[in-house]
Write an enzyme that holds these catalytic residues in place. Structure first.
Site, short mmCIF file in Angstrom:
data_model
loop_
_atom_site.label_atom_id
_atom_site.label_comp_id
_atom_site.label_asym_id
_atom_site.label_seq_id
_atom_site.Cartn_x
_atom_site.Cartn_y
_atom_site.Cartn_z
N CYS A 47 7.85 -18.43 -9.50
CA CYS A 47 6.67 -17.68 -9.09
C CYS A 47 5.83 -17.39 -10.34
O CYS A 47 6.38 -17.10 -11.41
CB CYS A 47 7.08 -16.37 -8.43
SG CYS A 47 5.68 -15.43 -7.83
N HIS B 102 0.81 -1.23 0.00
CA HIS B 102 0.00 0.00 0.00
C HIS B 102 0.83 1.27 0.00
O HIS B 102 0.32 2.36 -0.14
CB HIS B 102 -0.94 0.02 1.21
CG HIS B 102 -1.87 -1.15 1.21
ND1 HIS B 102 -1.66 -2.27 1.95
CD2 HIS B 102 -3.01 -1.39 0.50
CE1 HIS B 102 -2.63 -3.16 1.73
NE2 HIS B 102 -3.45 -2.65 0.85
C1 HEM Z 1 -9.50 1.25 1.76
C2 HEM Z 1 -8.51 0.50 2.13
C3 HEM Z 1 -7.59 -0.22 1.18
C4 HEM Z 1 -7.21 0.14 -0.10
C5 HEM Z 1 -7.62 1.39 -0.89
C6 HEM Z 1 -6.34 -0.89 -0.57
C7 HEM Z 1 -5.76 -0.90 -1.82
C8 HEM Z 1 -4.98 -1.93 -2.33
C9 HEM Z 1 -4.38 -1.96 -3.64
C10 HEM Z 1 -4.54 -0.89 -4.72
C11 HEM Z 1 -3.67 -3.11 -3.75
C12 HEM Z 1 -2.84 -3.57 -4.95
C13 HEM Z 1 -1.52 -2.90 -4.87
C14 HEM Z 1 -0.53 -3.35 -5.94
O1 HEM Z 1 -0.32 -4.57 -6.08
O2 HEM Z 1 0.03 -2.49 -6.61
C15 HEM Z 1 -3.82 -3.82 -2.50
C16 HEM Z 1 -3.26 -5.04 -2.22
C17 HEM Z 1 -3.38 -5.70 -1.00
N1 HEM Z 1 -4.06 -5.28 0.11
FE1 HEM Z 1 -5.13 -3.56 0.29
N2 HEM Z 1 -6.17 -1.83 0.42
C18 HEM Z 1 -6.94 -1.45 1.51
C19 HEM Z 1 -7.06 -2.11 2.73
C20 HEM Z 1 -6.40 -3.27 3.07
C21 HEM Z 1 -6.42 -3.89 4.37
C22 HEM Z 1 -7.16 -3.35 5.58
C23 HEM Z 1 -5.64 -5.03 4.28
C24 HEM Z 1 -5.28 -6.05 5.31
C25 HEM Z 1 -5.90 -6.29 6.44
C26 HEM Z 1 -5.17 -5.13 2.92
C27 HEM Z 1 -4.40 -6.14 2.41
C28 HEM Z 1 -3.90 -6.21 1.12
C29 HEM Z 1 -3.09 -7.30 0.62
C30 HEM Z 1 -2.68 -8.55 1.40
C31 HEM Z 1 -2.76 -6.97 -0.71
C32 HEM Z 1 -1.86 -7.74 -1.64
C33 HEM Z 1 -2.49 -8.80 -2.43
C34 HEM Z 1 -1.35 -9.52 -3.16
O3 HEM Z 1 -0.72 -8.89 -4.02
O4 HEM Z 1 -1.10 -10.67 -2.83
N3 HEM Z 1 -5.62 -4.03 2.22
N4 HEM Z 1 -4.61 -3.08 -1.67
N1 LIG Z 2 3.22 -20.62 3.84
C1 LIG Z 2 3.53 -19.97 2.71
N2 LIG Z 2 3.90 -20.69 1.64
C2 LIG Z 2 4.21 -20.07 0.49
C3 LIG Z 2 4.12 -18.67 0.36
C4 LIG Z 2 3.74 -17.93 1.51
O1 LIG Z 2 3.67 -16.70 1.50
N3 LIG Z 2 3.44 -18.62 2.67
N4 LIG Z 2 4.38 -18.08 -0.88
C5 LIG Z 2 4.22 -18.94 -2.06
C6 LIG Z 2 4.69 -18.34 -3.30
S1 LIG Z 2 3.62 -17.30 -4.12
C7 LIG Z 2 5.91 -18.65 -3.85
S2 LIG Z 2 6.39 -17.99 -5.33
C8 LIG Z 2 6.82 -19.61 -3.18
C9 LIG Z 2 8.19 -19.00 -3.00
O2 LIG Z 2 9.04 -19.92 -2.40
P1 LIG Z 2 10.47 -19.42 -1.91
O3 LIG Z 2 10.29 -18.21 -1.06
O4 LIG Z 2 11.08 -20.57 -1.18
O5 LIG Z 2 11.24 -19.11 -3.17
O6 LIG Z 2 6.33 -20.00 -1.90
C10 LIG Z 2 4.95 -20.26 -1.85
N5 LIG Z 2 4.61 -20.83 -0.58
MO LIG Z 3 4.54 -16.78 -6.17
#
Ligand code: HEM
Ligand SMILES: Nc1nc2c(c(=O)[nH]1)N[C@H]1C(S)=C(S)[C@@H](COP(=O)(O)O)O[C@H]1N2
Ligand SMILES: [Mo]
Length: 545
Positions: A264, A143
């Site tokens: 990945c 973020h």
């Molecule tokens: C209004 C509130 C929020 C907005 C506007 C927002 C916006 C975004 C945006 C735009 C992304 C993509 C970013 C990128 O990859 O360039 C993102 C990813 C993510 N957000 Fe949020 N977010 C918000 C709240 C939250 C909250 C509260 C959490 C956790 C409790 C959260 C967890 C995540 C996670 C884990 C990702 C990554 C997903 C991934 O790439 O695996 N977000 N968010």
């Molecule tokens: N428990 C757990 N396993 C996971 C992940 C994680 O975040 N948590 N990431 C996954 C992803 S998306 C990838 S690409 C590989 C990466 O493994 P490495 O960090 O050993 O290269 O782990 C996988 N296993």
């Molecule tokens: Mo990954």
């Protein structure tokens, strides 16, 4: 108002789904007073997968006109003199009925329309409903980018009253404080969670990637597990007891060893970003590495627990011991048929290149599913179960899927695409690097090539002239077993630099034993999440005069 328009159509569909889970989550988030401490969900909330299914329950629709009018009214209000709210007032806005508000600093946002569009999933966003984003965003540095701030700004409706600024209790202990120390050569993509790729200059120096420079992809803080008390829970078939395996128990199974490449799904995403914005970490060519893995075969462990091939139970689900503030663990699944097939060589690995796994790579036990996208190779493995359905994990169902280039965040339906398992044919140039200057006379081009599903790389073609003419590279590395080519081939080509050339447009493309080839350009395979980026790899270099 651009974002609002983007949000409207899916918003209608989503408003229906939102109701049940949103209110469920909100009861916990809002039933307390408005200080951060008491709102922290880890105190009051445990994630469960049944809530994910609840998203489909149909509820009342908010009228579209009302939504637009409401939003418009709020935005205008925010522009003139900001509307002032108290923290207490904000905390009552935590469901679609009352609308969903969050704060960042002293600003207040109504993000109701954005919830279902959130790339990290609606449930995660809902954890912050009615309160500050800071404690959650501290966990996810993704973020910390201007485009995220700009997006949020679109939803601003006012500010907090001056006497009601961020509570001093906002200082959260850093969940990443206990992450391991990493090798300085790794090219860091994000610190929290830690994501880093192997530097291209070192990646293909070794067929087996040295452990310290093996790429790392974490979604959460690295758990610190005690090998003495570690237990792997292998759920038995109904009517049978589960196994609780210590590390010593796991070592009693026949030790199986394989060389396998992990890639990945987002490897080479940065090239997709150049076509059009995608959401995800900006990986170059280094989100891929190869190791020698040793451990118990998953099929042996499943058999010991009493499992057999079955048609009703068809997926093996894995859960990691890394979890977010809600207690939701990283999870993924693979088809049961692959897990039960001894020839597929799926491992519960406890060694990597002759060493115990390092913390970043899953200590003490991780899954290795050769030929399959690395996202399914669950690290810090805590639980294995055999289920009728795929894992309900966000990363199985709402991520790591491919879509047509015309699908965007407004119309994406994650249920319509299968989860990525076997990866397609891939290759990349690691030497020379983009923009480098090479000597006239001879040039050495090096790289890697790999295909999913155990398909062997049979050829790598290299061009120095942008694809007009091709030469065949020399393949290094281990002889590959048919249908079990789990590891990459490194390759190189020694070629004459055509006299008089000032620039070379070097390209590589690989062919696997099903004669699958890489697509020539990125645009036709662009997808909103930036996965499966495997177009011909192109590198431009200058020739020294
Ligand atoms: C209004 C509130 C929020 C907005 C506007 C927002 C916006 C975004 C945006 C735009 C992304 C993509 C970013 C990128 O990859 O360039 C993102 C990813 C993510 N957000 Fe949020 N977010 C918000 C709240 C939250 C909250 C509260 C959490 C956790 C409790 C959260 C967890 C995540 C996670 C884990 C990702 C990554 C997903 C991934 O790439 O695996 N977000 N968010
Ligand atoms: N428990 C757990 N396993 C996971 C992940 C994680 O975040 N948590 N990431 C996954 C992803 S998306 C990838 S690409 C590989 C990466 O493994 P490495 O960090 O050993 O290269 O782990 C996988 N296993
Ligand atoms: Mo990954």
């Amino acid at each position: 108002m651009l974002l609002l328009h983007r949000a409207v159509v899916p918003g209608l569909r989503q408003a229906c789904r939102l109701k049940s889970t949103a209110s469920q989550l909100c009861i916990r988030a809002c039933s307390t007073n408005d200080s951060f401490q008491s709102q922290h969900p880890s105190l009051a909330f445990t994630g469960d997968h049944s809530s994910t299914r609840g998203w489909r329950v149909v509820g009342t629709l908010l009228g579209l006109g009302a939504v637009l009018a409401y939003h418009d009214h709020r935005c205008k209000a925010a522009q003139k003199s900001p509307r002032i709210y108290t923290r207490k007032e904000v905390s009552t806005h935590c469901s679609p009925e009352t609308r969903i508000w969050v704060t960042l600093g002293n600003e207040v946002f109504d993000v109701t329309e954005f919830v279902e569009l959130h790339p990290g999933g609606p449930a995660k966003l809902m954890l912050a409903a009615g309160g500050p984003l800071e404690p959650f965003w501290a966990l996810y540095a993704v973020h910390n980018q201007s485009h995220v701030r700009e997006l949020l700004a679109e939803y601003k409706i006012g500010e907090l009253s001056p006497e009601d600024k961020a509570p001093s209790t906002l200082k959260t202990s850093d969940p990443y404080a206990n992450d391991p120390v990493r090798h300085p050569a790794l090219k860091v993509n994000s610190q929290r969670p830690y994501n880093a790729e192997s530097p291209p200059g070192l990646l293909t120096d070794n067929y087996i990637t040295p452990n310290p420079i093996f790429f790392t992809r974490n979604h959460l803080p690295v758990p610190d597990l005690d090998p003495a008390t570690y237990r792997l829970n292998v759920v038995g078939p109904s009517g049978r007891k589960s196994l609780s395996l210590s590390l010593a128990d796991l070592r009693k199974f026949p030790k199986h060893e394989i060389t396998a490449t992990l890639q990945c799904a987002g490897n080479r995403r940065s090239e997709m970003t150049q076509v059009k914005e995608v959401r995800g970490l900006d990986w170059n060519t280094g989100a891929i590495s190869t190791a020698r893995w040793a451990g118990a075969r998953l099929c042996d462990v499943l058999a010991k627990a009493g499992h057999r091939l079955s048609e009703s139970e068809s997926h093996v689900c894995f859960e990691g011991l890394d979890s977010d503030p809600t207690g939701t663990a990283y999870g993924a699944s693979i088809p049961l048929a692959r897990a039960m097939n001894p020839e597929a060589e799926v491992l519960l690995a406890y060694e990597m290149n002759g060493q115990p796994l390092s913390r970043d790579h899953g200590f003490p036990v991780r899954v290795v599913v050769p030929g399959v996208v690395a996202a399914r190779h669950v690290k810090w493995l805590g639980k294995v179960s055999v289920e009728p359905q795929e894992s309900f994990s966000h990363w199985q169902r709402r991520d790591y899927k491919g879509f047509s280039p015309s699908v965007d965040w407004n119309n994406v339906d994650f249920d319509s695409a299968p989860s990525i398992q076997e990866l397609p044919i891939q290759s990349a140039i690691t030497e020379p690097q983009e923009g480098a200057t090479v000597e006239s006379g001879e040039v050495t081009v090096k790289g890697y090539a790999w295909s999913g599903g155990g398909r062997a790389v049979i050829r790598v073609d290299v061009s120095l002239d942008g694809g007009l003419t091709w030469q065949t590279a020399e393949l290094d590395g281990e002889e590959q077993r048919p249908r079990k080519a789990w590891a990459w081939r490194l390759w190189q080509l020694q070629a004459t630099v055509p006299p008089g050339k000032k620039e070379l447009n070097i390209i590589c493309k690989a062919v696997d034993d099903s004669y699958n080839v890489q697509p020539d350009t990125v645009a036709p395979i662009w997808n909103l999440r930036g996965v499966l980026s495997n177009a011909w790899h192109r590198v431009r270099v200058h020739v020294a005069p």
